[in-house]
Motif scaffolding. Structure first.
Motif, PDB file in Angstrom:
ATOM      1  N   VAL A  33      10.106 -10.942   1.692  1.00 40.53           N
ATOM      2  CA  VAL A  33      10.431 -10.688   2.985  1.00 40.53           C
ATOM      3  C   VAL A  33       9.264 -11.067   3.249  1.00 40.53           C
ATOM      4  CG1 VAL A  33      10.467  -8.824   5.189  1.00 40.53           C
ATOM      5  CG2 VAL A  33      11.977  -9.020   3.321  1.00 40.53           C
ATOM      6  N   LYS A  34       9.223 -11.910   5.159  1.00 39.86           N
ATOM      7  CA  LYS A  34       8.043 -11.320   5.634  1.00 39.86           C
ATOM      8  C   LYS A  34       7.816 -11.413   6.842  1.00 39.86           C
ATOM      9  CE  LYS A  34       8.865 -16.674   7.948  1.00 39.86           C
ATOM     10  NZ  LYS A  34       8.508 -17.777   7.634  1.00 39.86           N
ATOM     11  N   SER A  35       6.712 -10.921   8.485  1.00 43.23           N
ATOM     12  CA  SER A  35       6.790  -9.407   9.045  1.00 43.23           C
ATOM     13  C   SER A  35       6.060 -10.199   9.849  1.00 43.23           C
ATOM     14  CB  SER A  35       7.105  -8.009   8.517  1.00 43.23           C
ATOM     15  OG  SER A  35       7.802  -7.696  10.098  1.00 43.23           O
ATOM     16  N   PHE A 200      17.967  -5.447   3.170  1.00 41.40           N
ATOM     17  CA  PHE A 200      17.140  -5.808   4.432  1.00 41.40           C
ATOM     18  C   PHE A 200      18.284  -5.397   5.355  1.00 41.40           C
ATOM     19  CE2 PHE A 200      16.669  -8.901   7.757  1.00 41.40           C
ATOM     20  CZ  PHE A 200      15.331  -9.316   6.934  1.00 41.40           C
ATOM     21  N   THR A 201      19.394  -5.510   5.637  1.00 38.13           N
ATOM     22  CA  THR A 201      19.808  -5.116   6.462  1.00 38.13           C
ATOM     23  C   THR A 201      19.535  -3.594   7.403  1.00 38.13           C
ATOM     24  OG1 THR A 201      21.073  -7.190   6.134  1.00 38.13           O
ATOM     25  CG2 THR A 201      22.348  -5.628   7.992  1.00 38.13           C
ATOM     26  N   ALA A 205      15.365  -4.251   7.795  1.00 34.33           N
ATOM     27  CA  ALA A 205      14.640  -5.259   9.127  1.00 34.33           C
ATOM     28  C   ALA A 205      14.134  -4.401  10.245  1.00 34.33           C
ATOM     29  CB  ALA A 205      16.365  -6.345   9.622  1.00 34.33           C
ATOM     30  N   ASP A 222      13.213  -6.658  14.357  1.00 29.50           N
ATOM     31  CA  ASP A 222      13.157  -7.928  15.573  1.00 29.50           C
ATOM     32  C   ASP A 222      12.274  -8.839  15.048  1.00 29.50           C
ATOM     33  OD1 ASP A 222      16.342  -6.916  16.144  1.00 29.50           O
ATOM     34  OD2 ASP A 222      15.291  -6.058  18.197  1.00 29.50           O
ATOM     35  N   ARG A 223      11.550  -9.006  13.870  1.00 31.33           N
ATOM     36  CA  ARG A 223      10.082  -9.054  13.353  1.00 31.33           C
ATOM     37  C   ARG A 223       9.949  -9.834  12.462  1.00 31.33           C
ATOM     38  NH1 ARG A 223       6.720 -10.095  17.949  1.00 31.33           N
ATOM     39  NH2 ARG A 223       5.741 -10.908  17.284  1.00 31.33           N
ATOM     40  N   THR A 224      11.411  -9.062  11.962  1.00 33.18           N
ATOM     41  CA  THR A 224      10.608  -9.752  10.657  1.00 33.18           C
ATOM     42  C   THR A 224      12.377 -10.407   9.652  1.00 33.18           C
ATOM     43  OG1 THR A 224      10.133  -7.280  10.184  1.00 33.18           O
ATOM     44  CG2 THR A 224      11.278  -7.722   8.304  1.00 33.18           C
ATOM     45  N   GLN A 225      11.883 -11.227   8.246  1.00 30.78           N
ATOM     46  CA  GLN A 225      13.255 -11.776   7.843  1.00 30.78           C
ATOM     47  C   GLN A 225      12.844 -12.064   6.701  1.00 30.78           C
ATOM     48  OE1 GLN A 225      12.797 -15.787   9.840  1.00 30.78           O
ATOM     49  NE2 GLN A 225       9.856 -15.671  10.542  1.00 30.78           N
ATOM     50  N   LEU A 226      14.117 -12.733   6.232  1.00 32.14           N
ATOM     51  CA  LEU A 226      13.948 -12.966   4.386  1.00 32.14           C
ATOM     52  C   LEU A 226      12.923 -14.356   4.340  1.00 32.14           C
ATOM     53  CD1 LEU A 226      17.471 -12.373   3.662  1.00 32.14           C
ATOM     54  CD2 LEU A 226      16.007 -11.212   2.477  1.00 32.14           C
ATOM     55  N   ASP A 227      12.145 -14.557   3.460  1.00 35.38           N
ATOM     56  CA  ASP A 227      11.065 -15.177   3.153  1.00 35.38           C
ATOM     57  C   ASP A 227      11.793 -15.838   1.773  1.00 35.38           C
ATOM     58  OD1 ASP A 227       9.215 -16.975   3.248  1.00 35.38           O
ATOM     59  OD2 ASP A 227       7.559 -15.567   2.616  1.00 35.38           O
TER      60      ASP A 227
END
Length: 273
Positions: A33-35, A200-201, A205, A222-227
């Motif tokens: 995860v990256k944020s 994650f969801t 997230a 809303d600034r986090t996503q899977l890496d």
């Protein structure tokens, strides 16, 4: 075995190695995860907050299944920190700790347990997420599923190599077994990926920050996503299932093709005896 089928078996061996390697890489790398959180409230110039134009300080966070790294800028320069997972299995929650001191981690866990007990009485699941907690069951289930994916992937590699260089005489050690081992490796890997998507969801997230940072004004929603470490698992799933597709296309049957050869060897042995 026909040369065409033997070559196809060798190709499946390559895909099997790729699948296992990707799963191991997903464990070894800390980029699930990256944020890019922001500080929405300036602690340096509170007067600016009156007109809604407070400076937004930024940060970067990356983490894997067990540890990670973050850099937050509070306005006085970047502040790098290592982070590690801490969990309370009895309470069903995990969190990220940015302290390397065992005593401080233990104190943080005490705060978490106290907070969870209070939420069970007076709070909601949203309160847990806002505190920076995530689901222990989903986290540990992800790890277990991926570990089983590696185990069955290694089993598949062993039997595939045996089929390439040897002559299996049992159904389970022949092509039928390869369908099974590849299928199990791919299925457990897929389950691990789906469980992590659920985690994650549901939790990550929304917030990947501890309560202390949230109180200051940091926000990761809303600034986090899977890496890319997560997508290693997706690649592994595809590798295992592609292996089975190659076996089907090459004409490998579910029954072992060496039964007659095995019977002949046994007959010869009985005659010599």
């Amino acid at each position: 075995m026909e040369p065409k089928k033997k070559n196809a078996m060798a190709v499946t061996l390559v895909f099997g190695i790729l699948g296992v390697s990707l799963l191991i890489a997903s464990f070894a790398t800390d980029h699930w995860v990256k944020s890019s959180p922001v500080l929405k409230r300036s602690t340096q110039s509170p007067a600016n907050e009156t007109d809604g134009s407070a400076t937004k300080y930024t940060g970067n966070i990356t983490f894997g299944l067990f540890r990670g790294y973050r850099v937050l800028d509070y306005g006085i320069g970047p502040r790098p920190q290592d982070i590690n997972v801490v969990c309370s299995g009895s309470d069903g929650v995990c969190a990220w700790s940015n302290s390397s001191d065992p005593a401080k981690r233990a104190d943080y866990m005490k705060r978490i347990v106290k907070f969870v007990d209070n939420v069970k009485t007076n709070g909601t699941v949203k309160d847990l997420i806002d505190y920076g907690l995530f689901n222990f069951g989903l986290w540990v289930s992800t790890i277990v599923m991926l570990a089983l994916g590696i185990v069955w992937g290694l089993v598949s590699l062993g039997f595939t190599a045996f089929n390439v260089v040897g002559k299996p005489i049992e159904t389970i050690t022949g092509p039928a077994g390869l369908y099974l081992w590849n299928g199990l490796a791919g299925t457990f890997s897929l389950l691990g990926a789906l469980l992590y998507v659920g985690l994650f969801t549901k939790d990550l997230a929304t917030n990947v920050l501890p309560k202390d940072d949230v109180d200051i004004g940091w926000d990761s929603n809303d600034r986090t996503q899977l890496d890319y470490s997560f997508f290693f698992v997706v690649g592994a799933v595809l590798s295992f299932f592609v292996s089975n597709i190659i076996l089907v296309v090459s004409g490998q049957k579910l029954s072992c093709s060496y039964n007659r050869a095995a019977e002949k060897e046994l007959d010869n042995g009985m005659i010599l005896y």
